[in-house]
Write a protein that holds these residues in place. Sequence first.
Motif, short mmCIF file in Angstrom:
data_model
loop_
_atom_site.label_atom_id
_atom_site.label_comp_id
_atom_site.label_asym_id
_atom_site.label_seq_id
_atom_site.Cartn_x
_atom_site.Cartn_y
_atom_site.Cartn_z
N LEU A 14 52.31 55.25 90.27
CA LEU A 14 51.43 55.43 91.43
C LEU A 14 51.36 54.21 92.34
O LEU A 14 50.74 54.27 93.41
CB LEU A 14 50.03 55.83 90.96
CG LEU A 14 49.95 57.18 90.25
CD1 LEU A 14 48.54 57.46 89.79
CD2 LEU A 14 50.47 58.30 91.14
N VAL A 17 51.48 54.49 96.36
CA VAL A 17 50.95 55.80 96.76
C VAL A 17 49.58 55.59 97.41
O VAL A 17 48.89 54.61 97.11
CB VAL A 17 50.84 56.72 95.51
CG1 VAL A 17 50.16 58.03 95.83
CG2 VAL A 17 52.21 56.94 94.92
N LYS A 18 49.15 56.51 98.27
CA LYS A 18 47.81 56.44 98.85
C LYS A 18 46.77 56.51 97.74
O LYS A 18 46.91 57.27 96.77
CB LYS A 18 47.57 57.59 99.82
CG LYS A 18 48.30 57.42 101.15
CD LYS A 18 47.76 58.37 102.18
CE LYS A 18 46.43 57.86 102.63
NZ LYS A 18 46.15 57.74 104.00
N GLU A 20 43.75 57.77 97.48
CA GLU A 20 43.11 59.05 97.22
C GLU A 20 44.01 59.97 96.40
O GLU A 20 43.53 60.67 95.50
CB GLU A 20 42.73 59.75 98.53
CG GLU A 20 41.67 59.03 99.33
CD GLU A 20 42.21 57.90 100.20
OE1 GLU A 20 43.45 57.70 100.27
OE2 GLU A 20 41.37 57.18 100.79
N ILE A 21 45.28 59.95 96.69
CA ILE A 21 46.24 60.77 95.94
C ILE A 21 46.36 60.23 94.52
O ILE A 21 46.38 61.00 93.55
CB ILE A 21 47.61 60.79 96.64
CG1 ILE A 21 47.48 61.54 97.97
CG2 ILE A 21 48.68 61.42 95.76
CD1 ILE A 21 48.70 61.44 98.86
N ALA A 22 46.41 58.91 94.38
CA ALA A 22 46.50 58.29 93.05
C ALA A 22 45.27 58.65 92.22
O ALA A 22 45.40 59.03 91.05
CB ALA A 22 46.65 56.78 93.18
N ALA A 24 43.23 61.20 92.45
CA ALA A 24 43.26 62.62 92.08
C ALA A 24 44.28 62.87 90.97
O ALA A 24 44.02 63.63 90.04
CB ALA A 24 43.59 63.47 93.31
N THR A 25 45.43 62.22 91.05
CA THR A 25 46.47 62.37 90.04
C THR A 25 45.98 61.85 88.68
O THR A 25 46.17 62.50 87.66
CB THR A 25 47.75 61.61 90.46
OG1 THR A 25 48.21 62.15 91.71
CG2 THR A 25 48.84 61.73 89.41
N LYS A 28 43.50 64.21 87.16
CA LYS A 28 44.16 65.45 86.73
C LYS A 28 44.92 65.21 85.42
O LYS A 28 44.87 66.05 84.51
CB LYS A 28 45.13 65.93 87.81
CG LYS A 28 45.86 67.19 87.45
CD LYS A 28 46.80 67.63 88.56
CE LYS A 28 47.58 68.85 88.14
NZ LYS A 28 48.62 69.19 89.10
#
Length: 70
Positions: A14, A17-18, A20-22, A24-25, A28
Motif C-alpha cells: 500500500l 497508494v492514496k 483513504e484507499i489504503a 479501506a483495504t 477489509k
Amino acid sequence: MSSECKGKSSWPELVGVKGEIAAATIEKENPFVTATIVPPGTSVLPVILCDNVNVFVDENGIVTSTPIIG
C-alpha cells in the motif's frame, strides 16, 4: 508484538497508494483493526495496539511507509 495480533499485520503493497484507499483495504483485509490516517507532522504515541493500524501519509495524502499493526 504484532505476531500476537489477529489477522494480517502489515501492508507493504500500500506504499504509494492514496490514504483513504489504503485504510479501506486494511480494514477489509483485517476486520480486527481500525485504520487511522496520520497526516504529516502528527504525533502518535509509541503504544502497540492490536486493533489499530496507523497509515502515515504525505501532504498529498499518499501512504509513505508500510502500514503495520500497532
